[in-house]
Design a protein around this motif. Sequence first.
Motif, PDB file in Angstrom:
ATOM      1  N   GLU A   1      20.435  22.766  17.548  1.00 23.57           N
ATOM      2  CA  GLU A   1      21.394  22.854  18.653  1.00 23.57           C
ATOM      3  C   GLU A   1      22.551  23.827  17.911  1.00 23.57           C
ATOM      4  O   GLU A   1      23.698  23.319  18.291  1.00 23.57           O
ATOM      5  CB  GLU A   1      21.881  21.497  18.930  1.00 23.57           C
ATOM      6  CG  GLU A   1      20.730  20.697  19.700  1.00 23.57           C
ATOM      7  CD  GLU A   1      21.415  19.348  20.126  1.00 23.57           C
ATOM      8  OE1 GLU A   1      22.432  19.016  19.819  1.00 23.57           O
ATOM      9  OE2 GLU A   1      20.576  18.732  20.868  1.00 23.57           O
TER      10      GLU A   1
ATOM     11  N   ARG B   1      12.822  28.907  25.865  1.00 18.40           N
ATOM     12  CA  ARG B   1      14.181  29.446  25.759  1.00 18.40           C
ATOM     13  C   ARG B   1      14.236  31.081  26.149  1.00 18.40           C
ATOM     14  O   ARG B   1      13.329  31.554  25.704  1.00 18.40           O
ATOM     15  CB  ARG B   1      14.883  29.008  24.586  1.00 18.40           C
ATOM     16  CG  ARG B   1      14.855  27.479  24.139  1.00 18.40           C
ATOM     17  CD  ARG B   1      15.479  27.522  22.597  1.00 18.40           C
ATOM     18  NE  ARG B   1      15.859  26.108  22.453  1.00 18.40           N
ATOM     19  CZ  ARG B   1      14.900  25.536  21.625  1.00 18.40           C
ATOM     20  NH1 ARG B   1      13.700  25.730  21.335  1.00 18.40           N
ATOM     21  NH2 ARG B   1      15.304  24.160  21.234  1.00 18.40           N
ATOM     22  N   LYS B   2      15.227  31.322  26.913  1.00 16.88           N
ATOM     23  CA  LYS B   2      15.456  32.971  27.061  1.00 16.88           C
ATOM     24  C   LYS B   2      15.887  33.624  26.050  1.00 16.88           C
ATOM     25  O   LYS B   2      16.630  33.270  25.225  1.00 16.88           O
ATOM     26  CB  LYS B   2      16.601  32.996  28.371  1.00 16.88           C
ATOM     27  CG  LYS B   2      16.864  33.912  28.719  1.00 16.88           C
ATOM     28  CD  LYS B   2      15.721  34.903  29.575  1.00 16.88           C
ATOM     29  CE  LYS B   2      16.266  36.222  29.999  1.00 16.88           C
ATOM     30  NZ  LYS B   2      15.258  36.927  30.696  1.00 16.88           N
TER      31      LYS B   2
ATOM     32  N   LYS C   1       9.021  27.481  23.480  1.00 17.29           N
ATOM     33  CA  LYS C   1       9.499  26.262  24.252  1.00 17.29           C
ATOM     34  C   LYS C   1      10.434  26.440  25.359  1.00 17.29           C
ATOM     35  O   LYS C   1      11.212  25.575  25.871  1.00 17.29           O
ATOM     36  CB  LYS C   1      10.468  25.485  22.942  1.00 17.29           C
ATOM     37  CG  LYS C   1       9.633  25.038  21.919  1.00 17.29           C
ATOM     38  CD  LYS C   1      10.478  24.186  20.876  1.00 17.29           C
ATOM     39  CE  LYS C   1       9.593  23.603  19.748  1.00 17.29           C
ATOM     40  NZ  LYS C   1      10.424  22.715  18.950  1.00 17.29           N
TER      41      LYS C   1
ATOM     42  N   ARG D   1       9.439  27.146  34.034  1.00  6.15           N
ATOM     43  CA  ARG D   1      10.676  26.143  34.199  1.00  6.15           C
ATOM     44  C   ARG D   1      10.519  25.681  35.955  1.00  6.15           C
ATOM     45  O   ARG D   1      11.224  25.002  36.213  1.00  6.15           O
ATOM     46  CB  ARG D   1      11.762  26.696  34.089  1.00  6.15           C
ATOM     47  CG  ARG D   1      11.905  26.915  32.466  1.00  6.15           C
ATOM     48  CD  ARG D   1      13.431  27.625  32.257  1.00  6.15           C
ATOM     49  NE  ARG D   1      13.261  28.973  32.855  1.00  6.15           N
ATOM     50  CZ  ARG D   1      14.481  29.551  32.981  1.00  6.15           C
ATOM     51  NH1 ARG D   1      15.437  29.282  32.504  1.00  6.15           N
ATOM     52  NH2 ARG D   1      14.323  30.833  33.630  1.00  6.15           N
TER      53      ARG D   1
ATOM     54  N   ASP E   1      12.731  29.278  17.684  1.00  4.76           N
ATOM     55  CA  ASP E   1      12.751  27.737  18.494  1.00  4.76           C
ATOM     56  C   ASP E   1      12.970  26.954  17.594  1.00  4.76           C
ATOM     57  O   ASP E   1      13.732  25.837  17.811  1.00  4.76           O
ATOM     58  CB  ASP E   1      11.197  27.755  19.050  1.00  4.76           C
ATOM     59  CG  ASP E   1      11.238  27.723  20.516  1.00  4.76           C
ATOM     60  OD1 ASP E   1      12.122  27.839  21.203  1.00  4.76           O
ATOM     61  OD2 ASP E   1      10.149  28.120  21.056  1.00  4.76           O
TER      62      ASP E   1
ATOM     63  N   GLY F   1      21.388  27.713  25.357  1.00  4.04           N
ATOM     64  CA  GLY F   1      20.123  27.967  24.949  1.00  4.04           C
ATOM     65  C   GLY F   1      19.441  29.199  24.719  1.00  4.04           C
ATOM     66  O   GLY F   1      18.552  29.655  24.390  1.00  4.04           O
ATOM     67  N   VAL F   2      20.126  30.446  25.301  1.00  2.00           N
ATOM     68  CA  VAL F   2      19.860  31.707  25.478  1.00  2.00           C
ATOM     69  C   VAL F   2      19.787  32.222  23.868  1.00  2.00           C
ATOM     70  O   VAL F   2      20.802  32.098  23.089  1.00  2.00           O
ATOM     71  CB  VAL F   2      20.712  32.585  25.926  1.00  2.00           C
ATOM     72  CG1 VAL F   2      20.289  34.215  26.010  1.00  2.00           C
ATOM     73  CG2 VAL F   2      20.589  32.168  27.711  1.00  2.00           C
TER      74      VAL F   2
ATOM     75  N   ALA G   1      16.739  26.843  16.756  1.00  2.00           N
ATOM     76  CA  ALA G   1      17.440  26.413  18.120  1.00  2.00           C
ATOM     77  C   ALA G   1      17.202  24.797  18.455  1.00  2.00           C
ATOM     78  O   ALA G   1      18.321  24.320  19.018  1.00  2.00           O
ATOM     79  CB  ALA G   1      16.846  26.970  19.346  1.00  2.00           C
ATOM     80  N   ASP G   2      16.162  24.211  17.852  1.00  2.00           N
ATOM     81  CA  ASP G   2      16.320  22.610  18.100  1.00  2.00           C
ATOM     82  C   ASP G   2      17.323  22.082  17.167  1.00  2.00           C
ATOM     83  O   ASP G   2      17.630  20.941  17.482  1.00  2.00           O
ATOM     84  CB  ASP G   2      14.784  22.288  17.298  1.00  2.00           C
ATOM     85  CG  ASP G   2      13.768  22.659  18.267  1.00  2.00           C
ATOM     86  OD1 ASP G   2      13.857  22.994  19.419  1.00  2.00           O
ATOM     87  OD2 ASP G   2      12.555  22.444  17.840  1.00  2.00           O
TER      88      ASP G   2
ATOM     89  N   TYR H   1      10.663  34.738  26.852  1.00  2.00           N
ATOM     90  CA  TYR H   1      10.918  33.516  26.833  1.00  2.00           C
ATOM     91  C   TYR H   1      10.099  32.825  25.367  1.00  2.00           C
ATOM     92  O   TYR H   1       9.084  33.665  24.972  1.00  2.00           O
ATOM     93  CB  TYR H   1      10.651  32.519  27.805  1.00  2.00           C
ATOM     94  CG  TYR H   1      11.280  32.441  28.956  1.00  2.00           C
ATOM     95  CD1 TYR H   1      12.241  31.597  29.278  1.00  2.00           C
ATOM     96  CD2 TYR H   1      11.280  33.637  29.970  1.00  2.00           C
ATOM     97  CE1 TYR H   1      13.301  31.614  30.028  1.00  2.00           C
ATOM     98  CE2 TYR H   1      12.122  33.527  31.113  1.00  2.00           C
ATOM     99  CZ  TYR H   1      13.236  32.659  31.116  1.00  2.00           C
ATOM    100  OH  TYR H   1      13.815  32.663  32.230  1.00  2.00           O
ATOM    101  N   THR H   2      10.806  32.056  24.613  1.00  3.77           N
ATOM    102  CA  THR H   2      10.065  31.556  23.370  1.00  3.77           C
ATOM    103  C   THR H   2       8.965  30.671  23.984  1.00  3.77           C
ATOM    104  O   THR H   2       8.878  29.881  24.956  1.00  3.77           O
ATOM    105  CB  THR H   2      11.067  30.648  22.574  1.00  3.77           C
ATOM    106  OG1 THR H   2      11.559  29.522  23.261  1.00  3.77           O
ATOM    107  CG2 THR H   2      12.383  31.514  22.286  1.00  3.77           C
TER     108      THR H   2
END
Length: 231
Positions: free
Chosen positions: A136, A173-174, A171, A230, A130, A200-201, A133-134, A168-169
């Motif tokens: 991007e 995310r898949k 946050k 979600r 996570d 986002g995966v 991934a933040d 999922y994380t």
Amino acid sequence: MPVMTSSRETCPDSCPLKQGGCYAMTGPLKLHWDQVTSGARGSDLDEALKPIRKLNRGAIWRYGQAGDLPGERDNIDREGILKIAKASKGKRAIIFTHKPPSLENLAIIREAAAEGLNINMSADSIDKADELADLELPVAVVLHSEYGRKKDESLSDYRRRVKRLANYTPKGRKIAVCPATYTDVSCTQCGVCADGDRKGVIVGFPAHGTKKKRVDEIAGHAGEREPDKRG
């Protein structure tokens, strides 16, 4: 699929797998890696990239089956990365890095992405995934061995079992387990790790091999699946 290997000097000290757990530290790959690191096998980057330049447009290849991005330890060599990006123009490269996300390293990774070279940031836990991934950027994560298909386990039994694990994380995310780890799908058939935009995966790789217990300690417990928040 064409594959390149880089020396141990490229591996960052910040990588926890460097102290044990790295799949490249055992078996035939270790023997090859030892030769590359000592200089007994291989060549400089320019020479190594010549076959990559000759690949057909759209061809997929793998950089760094062992080792990391050009540059010693925690630092990325910008010139080396741009050489790879140029050689790979029009192709699809599968690349991962454990180099730390310093401002300098991130700038180089984003510059490479602008040239079409998508580099996956490697995370050692779902929480760390996570964080990366933040930024991007595309992310891959090491998963607990429970996410892996067991010996003699049918595909249907595996899928039922893994459905109970966190997918999922924290946050939202898949997490998509790499299909090559539980089916006969190859990297050339899938190619997802070569793509920069995965919506986002996060691609997950279950711990495996003789060092999987050590990797499990780093990745943390698999955890139970939570409802999709979600809506």
